[in-house]
Design a protein around this motif. Structure first.
Motif, PDB file in Angstrom:
ATOM      1  N   GLN A   1       0.291   2.235   1.662  1.00 36.96           N
ATOM      2  CA  GLN A   1       0.634   3.498   2.320  1.00 36.96           C
ATOM      3  C   GLN A   1       0.358   4.693   1.412  1.00 36.96           C
ATOM      4  O   GLN A   1       0.128   5.811   1.886  1.00 36.96           O
ATOM      5  CB  GLN A   1       2.101   3.501   2.770  1.00 36.96           C
ATOM      6  CG  GLN A   1       3.129   3.569   1.654  1.00 36.96           C
ATOM      7  CD  GLN A   1       3.383   2.234   0.974  1.00 36.96           C
ATOM      8  OE1 GLN A   1       2.727   1.242   1.272  1.00 36.96           O
ATOM      9  NE2 GLN A   1       4.343   2.221   0.075  1.00 36.96           N
ATOM     10  N   LYS A   2       0.368   4.462   0.086  1.00 39.26           N
ATOM     11  CA  LYS A   2       0.033   5.515  -0.880  1.00 39.26           C
ATOM     12  C   LYS A   2      -1.407   5.374  -1.379  1.00 39.26           C
ATOM     13  O   LYS A   2      -1.829   6.133  -2.245  1.00 39.26           O
ATOM     14  CB  LYS A   2       0.979   5.445  -2.081  1.00 39.26           C
ATOM     15  CG  LYS A   2       2.431   5.750  -1.766  1.00 39.26           C
ATOM     16  CD  LYS A   2       3.254   5.712  -3.046  1.00 39.26           C
ATOM     17  CE  LYS A   2       4.706   6.044  -2.776  1.00 39.26           C
ATOM     18  NZ  LYS A   2       5.506   6.028  -4.040  1.00 39.26           N
ATOM     19  N   ARG A   3      -2.103   4.351  -0.839  1.00 42.76           N
ATOM     20  CA  ARG A   3      -3.465   4.043  -1.270  1.00 42.76           C
ATOM     21  C   ARG A   3      -3.514   3.700  -2.760  1.00 42.76           C
ATOM     22  O   ARG A   3      -4.451   4.047  -3.467  1.00 42.76           O
ATOM     23  CB  ARG A   3      -4.415   5.209  -0.961  1.00 42.76           C
ATOM     24  CG  ARG A   3      -4.459   5.546   0.519  1.00 42.76           C
ATOM     25  CD  ARG A   3      -5.632   6.382   0.861  1.00 42.76           C
ATOM     26  NE  ARG A   3      -5.652   6.674   2.302  1.00 42.76           N
ATOM     27  CZ  ARG A   3      -6.668   7.218   2.943  1.00 42.76           C
ATOM     28  NH1 ARG A   3      -7.756   7.536   2.279  1.00 42.76           N
ATOM     29  NH2 ARG A   3      -6.612   7.450   4.234  1.00 42.76           N
ATOM     30  N   GLU A   4      -2.497   2.988  -3.198  1.00 43.66           N
ATOM     31  CA  GLU A   4      -2.408   2.587  -4.602  1.00 43.66           C
ATOM     32  C   GLU A   4      -2.404   1.071  -4.708  1.00 43.66           C
ATOM     33  O   GLU A   4      -1.588   0.401  -4.083  1.00 43.66           O
ATOM     34  CB  GLU A   4      -1.144   3.168  -5.245  1.00 43.66           C
ATOM     35  CG  GLU A   4      -1.152   4.684  -5.320  1.00 43.66           C
ATOM     36  CD  GLU A   4       0.141   5.254  -5.892  1.00 43.66           C
ATOM     37  OE1 GLU A   4       1.032   4.443  -6.271  1.00 43.66           O
ATOM     38  OE2 GLU A   4       0.267   6.487  -5.970  1.00 43.66           O
ATOM     39  N   TRP A   5      -3.333   0.557  -5.478  1.00 35.96           N
ATOM     40  CA  TRP A   5      -3.447  -0.877  -5.736  1.00 35.96           C
ATOM     41  C   TRP A   5      -3.259  -1.133  -7.220  1.00 35.96           C
ATOM     42  O   TRP A   5      -3.361  -0.214  -8.034  1.00 35.96           O
ATOM     43  CB  TRP A   5      -4.819  -1.386  -5.293  1.00 35.96           C
ATOM     44  CG  TRP A   5      -4.872  -1.958  -3.908  1.00 35.96           C
ATOM     45  CD1 TRP A   5      -4.967  -3.269  -3.560  1.00 35.96           C
ATOM     46  CD2 TRP A   5      -4.872  -1.227  -2.660  1.00 35.96           C
ATOM     47  NE1 TRP A   5      -5.002  -3.407  -2.191  1.00 35.96           N
ATOM     48  CE2 TRP A   5      -4.950  -2.175  -1.613  1.00 35.96           C
ATOM     49  CE3 TRP A   5      -4.804   0.119  -2.325  1.00 35.96           C
ATOM     50  CZ2 TRP A   5      -4.974  -1.822  -0.276  1.00 35.96           C
ATOM     51  CZ3 TRP A   5      -4.823   0.486  -0.994  1.00 35.96           C
ATOM     52  CH2 TRP A   5      -4.903  -0.478   0.020  1.00 35.96           C
TER      53      TRP A   5
END
Length: 260
Positions: free
Chosen positions: A177-181
């Motif tokens: 949802q935060k585009r964080e991997w």
């Protein structure tokens, strides 16, 4: 006389019998230690083969990207670090970030910017490959802070093919949802955005002249730990130490006053 000789030899035979169990245990432990040392030497040869192959691929001339119809057949050992070129258009709307701690090539913590590249005409409709465009500092995570680097139109990307980064029990959970991997995983990224016909590998883009300087390509980490020779020496050293300890133990057992 025979009775006297037999009486004198009795302690010696007892001492020898007393060495049977310790000797067997030592032999088993010795075999295990030597086997571990041999295994590490095999691992050393395997790792050196990987390093040689990596060096040859890194410095080779770029090749065209493998055809999408062949992607499912590719194995990481066959393509890892192969230098390729790909033409297409970046899908910046589906850009994600992978956190990178400081250390190694990274002087400060930041993010790797991963962006799908829709391949140009000539490729099957919808074929895409996710590009690791490079590093940005923490303060430049938002693409609005680096608009010049959001290249529009058709581009050519040159870089190294990379296998998906594996996860381990300590890998934090991604936050789509935060585009964080937290790992470079093209399959997970494609699933989140419901992308079809996405390559099961990534391309680490070379360092190129990007407007604004970000993302900074050439972020591939070439440091591969290769401590197998020192591990092998440790196992062989333990084997020699064990052999020496048993030799001293046996000598003392056979030459103790009870054995004389």
């Amino acid at each position: 006389m025979k009775a006297l000789k037999k009486a004198l030899m009795a302690p010696q035979r007892a001492a020898l019998k007393g060495l049977i169990a310790p000797g067997l245990a030592t032999a088993l432990a010795l075999a295990a230690l030597v086997s571990l040392g041999n295994w590490q030497m095999q691992r050393l040869a395997w790792k050196e083969g990987i390093l040689e192959r990596m060096a040859a691929r890194i410095h080779a001339a770029p090749q065209p990207l493998p055809a999408p119809q062949d992607w499912e057949k590719l194995q990481p050992l066959d393509y890892e670090y192969r230098r390729v070129t790909a033409n297409g258009v970046f899908d910046h709307a589906r850009e994600v970030r992978v956190f990178q701690a400081a250390g190694g090539m990274m002087r400060e913590p930041g993010w790797l910017v991963l962006t799908p590249l829709a391949l140009s005409s000539g490729s099957p409709s919808g074929a895409q490959v996710i590009i690791n465009r490079g590093f940005v500092p923490l303060a430049k995570a938002d693409p609005l802070t680096r608009p010049q680097g959001q290249l529009a139109g058709e581009v050519q990307v040159s870089g190294l093919m990379r296998a998906p980064e594996p996860r381990n029990p300590f890998t934090p959970a991604d936050q789509p949802q935060k585009r964080e991997w937290h790992v470079r995983d093209p399959i997970s990224i494609a699933a989140h955005f419901e992308l079809k016909n996405v390559a099961p590998f990534l391309i680490d883009a070379d360092d190129a002249d990007i407007p604004g300087g970000l993302p900074k390509g050439g972020a591939t980490n070439f440091r591969i730990v290769n401590n197998h020779f020192s591990y092998a020496l440790t196992w062989y050293g333990l084997a020699l130490t064990l052999l020496g300890v048993f030799a001293v133990f046996a000598w003392r057992r056979l030459h103790s006053p009870r054995a004389e």
